[in-house]
Scaffold this motif. Structure first.
Motif, short mmCIF file in Angstrom:
data_model
loop_
_atom_site.label_atom_id
_atom_site.label_comp_id
_atom_site.label_asym_id
_atom_site.label_seq_id
_atom_site.Cartn_x
_atom_site.Cartn_y
_atom_site.Cartn_z
N UNK A 75 0.80 -1.21 0.20
CA UNK A 75 0.02 -0.11 0.05
C UNK A 75 1.03 1.22 -0.16
N UNK A 76 2.12 1.32 0.13
CA UNK A 76 2.71 2.20 0.27
C UNK A 76 3.09 3.38 -0.93
N UNK A 77 2.62 2.61 -2.09
CA UNK A 77 2.71 3.66 -3.13
C UNK A 77 1.27 4.30 -3.45
N UNK A 126 -3.45 8.54 1.85
CA UNK A 126 -2.16 8.69 2.65
C UNK A 126 -2.46 8.71 4.01
N UNK A 127 -3.47 9.11 4.69
CA UNK A 127 -3.56 8.97 6.17
C UNK A 127 -3.95 7.56 6.58
N UNK A 128 -4.17 6.73 5.74
CA UNK A 128 -4.01 5.19 5.98
C UNK A 128 -2.68 4.67 5.84
N UNK A 129 -1.95 5.06 4.98
CA UNK A 129 -0.46 4.53 4.98
C UNK A 129 0.45 5.14 6.09
N UNK A 130 0.14 6.46 6.55
CA UNK A 130 0.84 7.04 7.32
C UNK A 130 0.40 6.75 8.95
#
Length: 355
Positions: free
Chosen positions: A118-120, A269-273
């Protein structure tokens, strides 16, 4: 009013459908001489994760990818912090050595893999295919390992296995299976549509709705199974159901959704961070908790529940852009988390000295 009725009706259909699917699938698996351990950690786990699968598939096809991701991530966090927490408050949970050696490390590895994919900012079809192939390998390994299971393990899962003595029994269990799948389809459609409308009306992102309302709703089967198992004193089902469900959520729900989705699943982005790292942290913390005397104690369960409440508050406040999110984040990072890690480390060290 109609939206609220849609959400409530969807949740009810998901719970009933999941129960029918579990009973039908477990009975049919037993009829084909599949091991009780495999039934408990795979068929039952898949059955309780079926609502997540239905909701995530429906969300991806309707273009609500954030709901699909939030559902999986939120469900995995809820499974450990809320469900195991509440179940261990009912009675301390005993954890088998096999679960600590095999299934928990696999849950951690699957969580890390999902984070990397998911990082990308998206999960593409081939990545989903890798996750789903890992699920098939996990099931195959479980079947082979189950041949060495003890009579005690077989007795733990006897409630989920039934001997089918006639064609009528087989037809009935098939009806349960098909009926459960049908209810899951209808229920997931109602829930996703209702939750999406609520998100739009409140100005809350679909990710937050997926992480909270949808995730809690689809985790109800795991809640019922684990709390009832804890109350009845069934040794491993409460923990095994949660760990198995978390594996299925990542490998099957997220993997299969990415494979069949018409386009890559977007990841906010909030999910990744924040949210996916929380899911990974929750999976990692299971190892020292489970390994200390092969037990989840009441005080540890209470900490889990407190953490879930804190996580939900932070998620909602962050979505609303509240000025309180800064002080809360500082308090959590600098105070609560270090104290908790020190407590778990001390408990693990004491447990090793006793052994």
């Amino acid at each position: 009013m109609l939206v609220a009725l849609s959400i409530v009706a969807g949740l009810i259909l998901l719970v009933v459908g999941g129960e029918l699917l579990v009973r039908g699938a477990a009975s049919l698996a037993s009829a084909f001489k599949i091991s009780p351990l495999v039934i408990g950690l795979t068929v039952v786990a898949f059955g309780t994760s079926a609502p997540e699968l239905g909701v995530s598939l429906q969300a991806s096809f309707s273009g609500n990818g954030d709901v699909a991701v939030g559902n999986v991530v939120g469900s995995n966090i809820i499974n450990v912090l809320l469900i195991l927490g509440v179940a261990s408050l009912v009675a301390p949970l005993v954890v088998s050595s096999q679960l600590i050696r095999k299934d928990v490390p696999l849950m951690i590895a699957a969580s890390l893999a999902a984070w990397w994919m998911a990082s990308d900012g998206m999960i593409v079809r081939w990545e989903g295919g890798v996750l789903f192939l890992a699920l098939l390998a996990y099931i195959a390994f479980s079947v082979v390992a189950s041949r060495k299971e003890s009579k005690l393990v077989q007795e733990e899962y006897e409630d989920y296995t039934h001997s089918l003595t006639s064609k009528k029994d087989v037809v009935l269990q098939l009806a349960y299976l098909i009926g459960g799948l049908a209810l899951l389809g209808v229920g997931s459609n109602l829930l996703v549509n209702g939750a999406t409308k609520v998100a739009v009306a409140l100005g809350v992102s679909q990710l937050v709705i997926g992480l909270t309302v949808v995730a809690i709703g689809t985790s109800l089967p795991e809640m019922v199974t684990s709390v009832v198992a804890s109350y009845r004193g069934q040794r491993d089902i409460a923990v095994g159901n949660v760990v198995g469900s978390n594996l299925f959520n990542i490998l099957c729900v997220l993997g299969l959704t990415a494979v069949v989705s018409p386009k890559p699943i977007p990841v906010a982005p909030s999910a990744i961070d924040f949210d996916i790292p929380c899911m990974v942290a929750v999976a990692v913390i299971c190892f020292p908790v489970f390994a200390t005397g092969n037990l989840v104690r009441r005080w540890e369960g209470a900490l889990f529940v407190i953490f879930y409440i804190a996580y939900t508050v932070v998620t909602v406040l962050a979505a609303k852009g509240s000025p309180l999110i800064g002080p809360l984040g500082t308090l959590t990072t600098c105070g609560v988390l270090p104290l908790t890690l020190l407590t778990f480390a001390a408990t693990l060290l004491i447990g090793r000295k006793k052994n």
